[in-house]
Design an enzyme around this catalytic site. Structure first.
Site, PDB file in Angstrom:
ATOM      1  CG  MET A  53      -2.336  -7.312   9.525  1.00  0.00           C
ATOM      2  SD  MET A  53      -0.674  -6.960   9.055  1.00  0.00           S
ATOM      3  CE  MET A  53      -0.857  -6.438   7.381  1.00  0.00           C
TER       4      MET A  53
ATOM      5  CE  LYS B 225      -3.736  -0.063   2.407  1.00  0.00           C
ATOM      6  NZ  LYS B 225      -4.489  -0.293   3.617  1.00  0.00           N
TER       7      LYS B 225
ATOM      8  CE1 TYR C 155      11.289 -37.929 -17.521  1.00  0.00           C
ATOM      9  CE2 TYR C 155      13.367 -37.944 -18.732  1.00  0.00           C
ATOM     10  CZ  TYR C 155      12.455 -38.569 -17.905  1.00  0.00           C
ATOM     11  OH  TYR C 155      12.695 -39.837 -17.447  1.00  0.00           O
TER      12      TYR C 155
ATOM     13  N   GLY D 267      12.768 -40.363  -8.192  1.00  0.00           N
ATOM     14  CA  GLY D 267      11.507 -40.759  -7.555  1.00  0.00           C
ATOM     15  C   GLY D 267      11.404 -39.945  -6.279  1.00  0.00           C
TER      16      GLY D 267
ATOM     17  N   GLY E 206      -7.944  -7.118   4.852  1.00  0.00           N
ATOM     18  CA  GLY E 206      -8.761  -7.180   6.068  1.00  0.00           C
ATOM     19  C   GLY E 206      -8.141  -7.951   7.217  1.00  0.00           C
TER      20      GLY E 206
ATOM     21  CD  GLU F  84      12.322 -45.162  -6.217  1.00  0.00           C
ATOM     22  OE1 GLU F  84      11.260 -44.571  -6.030  1.00  0.00           O
ATOM     23  OE2 GLU F  84      12.402 -46.244  -6.821  1.00  0.00           O
TER      24      GLU F  84
ATOM     25  CG  HIS G 133      -8.523 -37.198   8.462  1.00  0.00           C
ATOM     26  ND1 HIS G 133      -9.776 -37.537   7.989  1.00  0.00           N
ATOM     27  CD2 HIS G 133      -7.785 -38.332   8.439  1.00  0.00           C
ATOM     28  CE1 HIS G 133      -9.811 -38.821   7.716  1.00  0.00           C
ATOM     29  NE2 HIS G 133      -8.606 -39.338   7.988  1.00  0.00           N
TER      30      HIS G 133
ATOM     31  CB  CYS H 181       8.760 -40.253 -12.679  1.00  0.00           C
ATOM     32  SG  CYS H 181       9.675 -41.475 -11.734  1.00  0.00           S
TER      33      CYS H 181
END
Ligand code: PEP
Ligand code: MG
Length: 894
Positions: free
Chosen positions: A102, A22, A865, A779, A100, A758, A451, A845
């Protein structure tokens, strides 16, 4: 010593970090010569210092006093001057907009004395008392901590007593009486009088704005929006101008384009004789901005001009707050405005057409997340009013069903063919059957990783969570929201993309963007815009985009969505369904001959799978991963089986021999931590014939496709490798089988053999592994689990929300790559892998391959990729394009 205060004439839009959004934009508008009331900004650094020490940093008070003196000179009157008071607004403004969240305090400087001066000098008693009661209300609640509802109640009581439909029907005497009531209220609640010293009002207001950075609302909002907690807010102190001076005054908000659709035009609301928050607070009905043209043509004309100036200057949709004081227009705020996903695409495209931005900049201004939103079916809400309640859009999509309040009822009604929405305060694992049965899940508590949210997203189910406006009564089986009671069995519509809940059945509209990706048919409007944006992304991106797909249908869809191959074909689904019997036979085999027979049964089925996939991806690489999960996953559930065997025995019958054998095998294979057990390459090394069967199926499929004139490009990928020796042994086996098939078919089948990275050990020894691997594919699901040492299946519901709550995670590391830890392993593996084998092809992947932020990381570390689920392919393409852009000035996406 740091400088803590900047005059509006000194700053600019590039100083948002210091001055907040602002403050920076007020300075920018001041510099542009727009009519901004004079003022100055206290920096975010001052706020940080205040929050760290609990007191004002040294020198701040003097700096503020100096600036205030200058402002008083400009205005020709002093703050709170008894006969003609200068009044100030004190407004928060952080780096990123937190609407809105603060505090703001208006009319600072009014006292019992100066209110009389203001009345006299303005000749408007009502205006003066209205301003004073506003100050008492805002100061009382935000600075002095009085419950805001007490003020509202007193105001409401007065309106009732006076039979006044709204605040405009209260006269000066009423408002003076209200001031008295408010002052008593403050005294009663705090034991303190409202301060009559304007300087003290100002100082305490600034402190309150600083402190509001750490208010509950602000913290919750930051967590949702991923805004760092340590930025602090700036404070803007500005000369008040008054929209509450009568019918020739007012306040308004305006957008330079429609933020919902992006259509050019003038959009906004105006409220006559009102101040500050009144417009958005809904105290009276606003009028459309066009009305201002009739009410005050000159202010309207000027406003239109300023809007155009701002849009050209910012080269983007701007949203604006303004005030008209007795026919004089003042600009109080502007910023690059928030917009829907649809508007983001539309506006970016239009600005390119208007030559205001380049196609690259347009690309920077849209996002993969926005594109994802456009791909879901949506509710057609044209002509509908405001939703019944809002919550967190936790899992996107649109669903309609009757409200039910427990899992059993959800299951019962769904079984009877009804569509249901499960409504709970929050869900727990006992609700799972109900969640599965429901079209959508709605909760009144919990955040994006509650959850309900985690499970629903995992199931691809629509979910709105944390809809705090609704009160769920599971005993009475109903919920209330906005004064409406919704009984069990009532139809509601849940919009998981917008986080909205509506009564009744809102019609669904197919996503035209999804249709475009499915069919490739372009059309005018949004689809055309999306198509052009995708072309731009494809033109600039460096990353390839592949898909994770393991059926011909998914492969074909992925290709339509623009996938340039398959980065991960998981072969485990090919061991399920009818084939389970063969898999069981393989596992239970007592002799090599028995096992070979089972494997021989599986071979043609696997081959057919691969033929279909290779055909769908003809000419493009298809990375086929050898079997990964532990074998017991293909056997019946241990407990179920044990119960079945025991029950038969209890009846005095002889247990089924097959069941007995199965149970014995399941018990033998049982693992406490299967995620770290006998799976991946380990399986291939201990189950004779398994690798050979899978590779033979691939090789024969390749030969078959070649014979059919196709161009199959299969790659074989070894999962869960820890050490170079593992891949060395498997590769020898793969090559042996490839040679055999080549020999037998007369077609040379030559598939590159690569590995997944992985496990941390694989990443750390990537240089060695690259000696044996033609490619790497990260992975990152397993790499995240094993680097952090927690199992995804167990931890997300168990403690992730607590970790997010406490700021340990900004975002789940399963959603967005943890650059610092997991990302570092990726970097090491890329560097060392390429050093050992310069032509090493490297992709990813894990789920992160389709996550926007992670795509930017993978681009940065130089992968070839990313591979993700077919539906996320367009998103990955878009983000890969954005990642490749030179630092263009995108819109503020928060
Ligand atoms: C991975 O671990 O990131 C991966 C792609 O393998 P999966 O999710 O099948 O374990
Ligand atoms: Mg894995």
């Amino acid at each position: 010593m740091p400088r803590y205060v900047y005059d509006f004439t000194e700053g600019g839009r590039d100083m948002a970090g210091v001055l907040g959004g602002k403050g920076a934009n007020l300075a920018e508008m001041t510099r542009m010569g727009l009519p901004v009331p004079p003022g100055f900004t206290v920096t975010t650094e001052a706020c940080r210092a205040f929050l760290a020490s609990g007191t004002e940093p040294e020198g701040l008070q003097q700096e503020i006093a100096g600036r205030l003196a200058a402002l008083e000179r400009t205005a020709g009157r002093r703050l709170g001057q008894p006969d003609d008071p200068l009044l100030l607004s004190v407004r928060s403004g952080a780096r990123f907009s937190m609407p809105g969240m603060m505090d703001t305090i208006l009319d600072i400087g009014l006292t019992d004395e100066s209110v009389l001066g203001l009345a006299k000098v303005s000749g408007q008693d009502r205006f003066a008392w209205d301003s004073y009661r506003r100050l008492l209300q805002m100061f009382g609640s935000t600075v002095m901590g009085v419950d805001g509802a007490l003020f509202e109640n007193a105001l409401a009581a007065l309106k009732t007593a006076r039979n006044a439909p709204d605040d405009l029907h209260l006269d000066a005497a009423d408002l003076a009486g209200l001031v008295e009531t408010y002052q008593q209220l403050i005294r009663r609640e705090t034991g303190e009088d409202f301060p009559q010293d304007p300087a003290e009002q100002l100082r305490r207001a600034v402190h309150a704005v600083f402190a509001s950075w750490n208010g509950e609302r602000a913290r919750v909002y930051r967590r949702r929006e991923h805004i760092p907690d340590d930025l602090g807010t700036a404070v803007n102190i500005q000369m008040m101008v008054f929209g509450n001076r009568g019918s020739d005054s007012g306040s308004g908000v305006a957008f330079t384009r429609d933020p919902a659709t992006g259509r050019p035009g003038v959009y906004g609301d105006y409220l006559t004789n009102a101040q500050g928050e009144d417009v958005v607070a809904g105290i009276r009905n606003t009028v459309a901005l066009d009305e201002l043209e009739r009410l005050d043509p000159e202010s309207y004309r000027q406003l239109r001009g300023h809007m155009q100036t701002l849009e050209h200057h910012y080269r983007d949709l701007c949203d604006i707050e303004f005030t008209v004081e007795r026919g004089r227009l003042w600009m109080l705020q502007t910023r690059v405005g928030k917009r829907t996903a649809e508007a983001a695409f539309a506006i970016a495209a239009e600005l390119v057409e208007e030559n205001l931005i380049t196609p690259d900049e347009a690309l920077a201004r849209v996002s993969g997340e926005g594109l994802a939103r456009l791909m879901f079916p949506r509710f057609d809400t044209t002509g509908l009013g405001a939703p019944l309640a809002h919550g967190i859009p936790a899992s996107p999509g649109a669903a309609v069903g009757v409200a039910v309040f427990d899992s059993a009822e959800a299951v019962r009604r769904a079984a009877a063919g009804e569509k249901v929405v499960l409504v709970r305060q929050e869900t727990n694992p006992d609700d799972l059957p109900g969640m599965v049965a429901a079209q959508a899940v709605l909760t009144s508590r919990g955040g994006k990783t509650s959850h309900a949210a985690v499970v629903a997203r995992g199931m691809g189910k629509v979910c709105v969570c944390g809809a705090e406006e609704i009160t769920v009564d599971t005993v009475a089986r109903r919920f209330t929201a906005d004064g409406v009671t919704v009984e069990e069995g009532t139809v509601i519509s849940v919009d998981g993309s917008e986080g909205a809940v509506r009564l009744g059945s809102v019609p669904l509209a197919d996503s035209e963007v999804m249709r475009y990706f499915e069919t490739g048919e372009e059309s005018a409007g949004l689809v055309g815009v999306v198509a052009r944006t995708m072309q731009q992304a494809d033109a600039v991106r460096k990353l390839g985009v592949r898909a994770n797909a393991d059926t011909p249908e998914d492969a074909a869809r992925a290709r339509r969505f623009g996938a340039e191959g398959i980065g991960l074909c998981r072969t485990e689904h090919m061991f399920l369904g009818e084939r389970r019997k063969l898999v069981e036979a393989m596992i239970l085999a007592r002799t090599d001959a028995e096992r070979d027979r089972a494997l021989e049964g599986l071979l043609p089925l696997q081959r057919q799978d691969f033929v279909g996939i290779l055909a769908a991806m003809d000419g493009l690489p298809v990375t086929i991963r050898l079997l990964d999960p532990p074998l017991h996953e293909f056997l019946p559930d241990r407990t179920e089986l044990a119960v079945r065997v025991a029950a038969t025995q209890a009846h005095g019958d002889a247990p089924d021999a097959h069941d007995g054998e199965l149970l014995e095998a399941v018990n033998r294979m049982h693992e406490e931590n299967p995620m770290l057990g006998l799976r991946g390459v380990r399986l291939g090394l201990v189950v004779p014939g398994l690798v050979a069967m899978q590779v033979r199926a691939v090789a024969e499929a390749v030969a078959e496709r070649r014979r059919a004139g196709g161009d199959p490009k299969a790659e074989i990928m070894v999962p869960l490798v820890d050490t170079v020796e593992e891949i060395h042994i498997v590769r020898a086996e793969v090559e042996r089988v490839l040679a055999e098939v080549s020999e037998a078919t007369g077609i040379t089948v030559d598939c590159p053999v690569g590995t997944m990275i992985e496990l941390p050990r694989a990443a750390l020894t990537a240089g060695r592994i690259a000696e044996e691997a033609a490619f790497f594919s990260f992975g990152t699901n397993d790499l995240t689990q094993t680097t952090w040492g927690f199992s995804r299946d167990d931890v997300e519901a168990a403690f992730f929300s607590a970790y997010l709550e406490q700021g340990i995670f900004k975002v789940s590391p399963f959603e967005t790559i943890d650059r610092e830890g997991v990302g570092r392993l990726v970097e090491i593996a890329v560097t060392e892998g390429r050093a050992a084998r310069p032509d090493l092809k490297i992709g990813v992947c894990g789920e992160h391959g389709g996550d926007p932020d992670s795509v930017h990381f993978f681009h940065g570390v130089g992968l070839d990729y990313v591979s993700c689920s077919p539906f996320r392919v367009p998103i990955a393409r878009l983000e890969a394009g954005r990642a490749a852009l030179p630092d263009t000035e995108g819109s503020d996406s928060r």
